[in-house]
Design an enzyme around this catalytic site. Structure first.
Site, PDB file in Angstrom:
ATOM      1  N   HIS A 258     -17.999 -25.732   0.592  1.00 23.77           N
ATOM      2  CA  HIS A 258     -16.907 -27.125   1.014  1.00 23.77           C
ATOM      3  C   HIS A 258     -15.619 -27.157  -0.413  1.00 23.77           C
ATOM      4  O   HIS A 258     -15.835 -27.061  -1.099  1.00 23.77           O
ATOM      5  CB  HIS A 258     -18.036 -27.967  -0.179  1.00 23.77           C
ATOM      6  N   GLU A 321     -23.259 -30.388   6.477  1.00 24.30           N
ATOM      7  CA  GLU A 321     -22.797 -29.910   8.047  1.00 24.30           C
ATOM      8  C   GLU A 321     -23.966 -29.211   8.916  1.00 24.30           C
ATOM      9  O   GLU A 321     -24.859 -28.916  10.381  1.00 24.30           O
ATOM     10  CB  GLU A 321     -22.226 -29.212   8.869  1.00 24.30           C
TER      11      GLU A 321
HETATM   12  N1  ACO Z   1     -18.773 -18.229   4.323  1.00 16.75           N
HETATM   13  C1  ACO Z   1     -18.015 -17.239   3.872  1.00 16.75           C
HETATM   14  N2  ACO Z   1     -17.489 -17.121   3.075  1.00 16.75           N
HETATM   15  C2  ACO Z   1     -17.032 -18.305   3.121  1.00 16.75           C
HETATM   16  C3  ACO Z   1     -17.336 -19.423   3.376  1.00 16.75           C
HETATM   17  C4  ACO Z   1     -18.246 -19.230   4.146  1.00 16.75           C
HETATM   18  N3  ACO Z   1     -19.112 -20.623   4.466  1.00 16.75           N
HETATM   19  N4  ACO Z   1     -16.285 -20.293   2.503  1.00 16.75           N
HETATM   20  C5  ACO Z   1     -15.426 -19.829   1.933  1.00 16.75           C
HETATM   21  N5  ACO Z   1     -15.566 -18.547   1.361  1.00 16.75           N
HETATM   22  C6  ACO Z   1     -15.109 -17.268   1.051  1.00 16.75           C
HETATM   23  C7  ACO Z   1     -13.277 -17.883   1.988  1.00 16.75           C
HETATM   24  O1  ACO Z   1     -12.976 -16.599   2.407  1.00 16.75           O
HETATM   25  C8  ACO Z   1     -12.335 -17.447  -0.098  1.00 16.75           C
HETATM   26  O2  ACO Z   1     -13.330 -15.733   0.162  1.00 16.75           O
HETATM   27  P1  ACO Z   1     -11.492 -14.929  -0.833  1.00 16.75           P
HETATM   28  O3  ACO Z   1     -11.315 -15.777  -2.228  1.00 16.75           O
HETATM   29  O4  ACO Z   1     -12.647 -14.110  -0.901  1.00 16.75           O
HETATM   30  O5  ACO Z   1     -10.361 -15.143   0.441  1.00 16.75           O
HETATM   31  C9  ACO Z   1     -14.036 -18.131  -0.571  1.00 16.75           C
HETATM   32  O6  ACO Z   1     -14.740 -18.122  -0.285  1.00 16.75           O
HETATM   33  C10 ACO Z   1     -13.022 -19.522  -1.060  1.00 16.75           C
HETATM   34  O7  ACO Z   1     -12.919 -20.170  -0.095  1.00 16.75           O
HETATM   35  P2  ACO Z   1     -11.913 -21.098   0.167  1.00 16.75           P
HETATM   36  O8  ACO Z   1     -11.085 -20.721   1.322  1.00 16.75           O
HETATM   37  O9  ACO Z   1     -10.401 -20.974  -0.811  1.00 16.75           O
HETATM   38  O10 ACO Z   1     -12.578 -22.599   0.365  1.00 16.75           O
HETATM   39  P3  ACO Z   1     -11.603 -23.624   1.361  1.00 16.75           P
HETATM   40  O11 ACO Z   1     -12.024 -24.604  -0.484  1.00 16.75           O
HETATM   41  O12 ACO Z   1     -10.543 -23.511   1.625  1.00 16.75           O
HETATM   42  O13 ACO Z   1     -12.585 -23.807   2.208  1.00 16.75           O
HETATM   43  C11 ACO Z   1     -14.249 -24.998   4.080  1.00 16.75           C
HETATM   44  C12 ACO Z   1     -13.876 -24.965   2.348  1.00 16.75           C
HETATM   45  C13 ACO Z   1     -13.204 -24.442   4.611  1.00 16.75           C
HETATM   46  C14 ACO Z   1     -15.478 -25.628   3.775  1.00 16.75           C
HETATM   47  C15 ACO Z   1     -14.878 -23.103   3.981  1.00 16.75           C
HETATM   48  O14 ACO Z   1     -15.904 -23.142   2.992  1.00 16.75           O
HETATM   49  C16 ACO Z   1     -14.710 -23.641   5.474  1.00 16.75           C
HETATM   50  O15 ACO Z   1     -14.622 -22.565   6.193  1.00 16.75           O
HETATM   51  N6  ACO Z   1     -16.590 -23.500   5.374  1.00 16.75           N
HETATM   52  C17 ACO Z   1     -17.522 -23.162   6.890  1.00 16.75           C
HETATM   53  C18 ACO Z   1     -17.256 -23.855   7.988  1.00 16.75           C
HETATM   54  C19 ACO Z   1     -17.523 -25.391   7.230  1.00 16.75           C
HETATM   55  O16 ACO Z   1     -19.210 -25.623   7.249  1.00 16.75           O
HETATM   56  N7  ACO Z   1     -17.120 -26.243   7.749  1.00 16.75           N
HETATM   57  C20 ACO Z   1     -17.536 -28.025   7.325  1.00 16.75           C
HETATM   58  C21 ACO Z   1     -17.221 -28.164   5.661  1.00 16.75           C
HETATM   59  S1  ACO Z   1     -18.384 -29.706   5.190  1.00 16.75           S
HETATM   60  C22 ACO Z   1     -17.318 -31.229   6.163  1.00 16.75           C
HETATM   61  O17 ACO Z   1     -15.576 -30.973   6.641  1.00 16.75           O
HETATM   62  C23 ACO Z   1     -17.215 -32.421   6.527  1.00 16.75           C
END
Ligand code: ACO
Length: 379
Positions: A258, A321
């Site tokens: 998140h 989610e």
């Molecule tokens: N699975 C695997 N790796 C992940 C995940 C995940 N679910 N979430 C983040 N990461 C990784 C990223 O690839 C990144 O890795 P890196 O630094 O090696 O490149 C690191 O963790 C940090 O991620 P960010 O992109 O900075 O995180 P951000 O804050 O942008 O992302 C998000 C948040 C978009 C929700 C992300 O965690 C994600 O894509 N989750 C999966 C989709 C999801 O469940 N969405 C619902 C969110 S809740 C809502 O909106 C109601």
């Protein structure tokens, strides 16, 4: 130039772009306050109509006010004829329900032009579930079910989907879900709604734009894929190789991570409790449902362990989610309805933010840093 560059925040991370009384999200402590009440107290105990009234009026309704609000919403539920005709045309194309919602949302006020923001909000809130349920019926080859005025917002939605009055446990499950996701700070769809209403556009336009923002898998589109992942894994011993493979391929595990929460999302806990009691109450009639629930718990545990191994220090935890998927599945909703059901609830939050934004009378207009080329002539 130097000053502008140093102010650039990709994704607006950490930027405060609004003041709100509606919800406080503490991503470090894992706390969510909705209109002054901790989520854990509000979500399982209030009715959805009470929560909406609270968000829209900054106070809880008394009994007469609540009855009047419920009655007003109930009598606004019927869709314009042309909206139904459009839904029929979309159903022939078998479009995803979220696309159908995006297409018809803008028609909901067809029979009621020039509504004030408040009347537009009531109409929109009352009709979104009717549109989603009617589409679900049509796309599965059934006739839409007329709303029943004496049922609550949550119960009536379930009734319009199935044609069967829901049990109190099912209504409670849906109500807890709607209350849990109703508002969440300045998330992407809420921000989109605020940007639109800040131009002094109308409430329905703000909701249509917000639906578009919610649709993406990085926001409200994750629960369907999260459940599909559990189905694909199929058994607890397959969880580890499957999840390792996904992460190693650079894929994101849906339902985890998140932007704000760096501990467990408190909404996951509230929905986890609701899902647990629902699956336990159904265990005798639906052992396969209970099996899926226990499999999901095993997948969750393994996913958190592997995310820590592959992304150490990123603090990637279960988000709302994942348990949304389980709870809505337990209520009999197909995955295609997960995001539209999210929209039915969050629309109340979007419109509460729109009321706040209108009070500020301030256009939202950030700047972009120009990084393109400049040519001295066209030749
Ligand atoms: N699975 C695997 N790796 C992940 C995940 C995940 N679910 N979430 C983040 N990461 C990784 C990223 O690839 C990144 O890795 P890196 O630094 O090696 O490149 C690191 O963790 C940090 O991620 P960010 O992109 O900075 O995180 P951000 O804050 O942008 O992302 C998000 C948040 C978009 C929700 C992300 O965690 C994600 O894509 N989750 C999966 C989709 C999801 O469940 N969405 C619902 C969110 S809740 C809502 O909106 C109601």
């Amino acid at each position: 130039m130097q000053t502008l560059d140093s102010e650039f925040k990709p994704g607006l991370e950490g930027v405060i772009a609004a003041e709100t009384r509606l919800s406080r999200v503490d991503g470090q402590l894992g706390e969510l306050i909705i209109a002054g009440y901790p989520l854990e107290t509000l979500a399982p105990n209030a009715t959805f109509e009470e929560v909406v009234y609270l968000l829209w009026n900054s106070r809880r309704p008394n009994k007469d006010e609540l009855d009047a609000f419920k009655a007003e919403l109930a009598q606004l539920r019927d869709l314009p004829e042309a909206t139904l005709t459009l839904l029929e045309a979309i159903a022939i194309q078998q479009k995803p329900a979220m696309d159908a919602l995006r297409m018809v949302a803008g028609t909901l006020d067809l029979d009621q032009p020039n509504l004030s923001p408040r009347d537009g909000a009531k109409l929109t809130l009352a009709r979104l579930p009717t549109a989603v349920a009617a589409y679900h019926r049509l796309v599965t080859g059934k006739a839409p079910v007329q709303p029943i005025p004496d049922l609550s917002h949550a119960a009536n939605y379930l009734y319009m989907l199935t044609g069967i009055r829901p049990t109190p446990a099912q209504t409670k499950g849906m109500e807890t879900y709607l209350n849990t996701v109703v508002d969440h700070g300045l998330n992407a769809s809420t921000f989109a709604a605020r940007v639109i209403i800040a131009t002094q556009s109308d409430m329905l336009s703000a909701v249509v734009g917000a639906i578009g923002a919610l649709k993406g898998p990085l926001h409200g589109g994750a629960p369907g894929p999260a459940l599909d992942m559990v189905f694909e894994i199929g058994s607890a011993e397959r969880a580890e190789p499957y999840l390792r493979d996904k992460i190693e391929q650079g894929e994101r595990l849906m339902g985890f991570g998140h932007r704000v929460y760096k501990v467990r999302d408190p909404r996951a806990d509230v929905l986890g409790v609701a899902a647990e009691s629902m699956f336990e109450s159904m265990a005798a009639d639906s052992p396969e449902g209970y099996e899926l629930y226990t499999l999901a718990l095993a997948v969750e545990e393994k996913a958190i362990e592997l995310l820590e191994e592959y992304k150490p220090g990123r603090k990637l935890q279960t988000n709302v989610e994942f348990y949304t998927a389980l709870l809505l599945h337990g209520l009999g909703l197909p995955t295609d309805l997960f995001s539209p059901t999210f929209a039915i609830s969050r629309a109340a939050g979007w419109m509460a933010h729109c009321f706040e934004q209108l009070e500020t009378k301030r256009l939202i207009r950030p700047k972009a840093r120009f990084v393109g080329d400049i040519h001295s002539s066209w030749d």
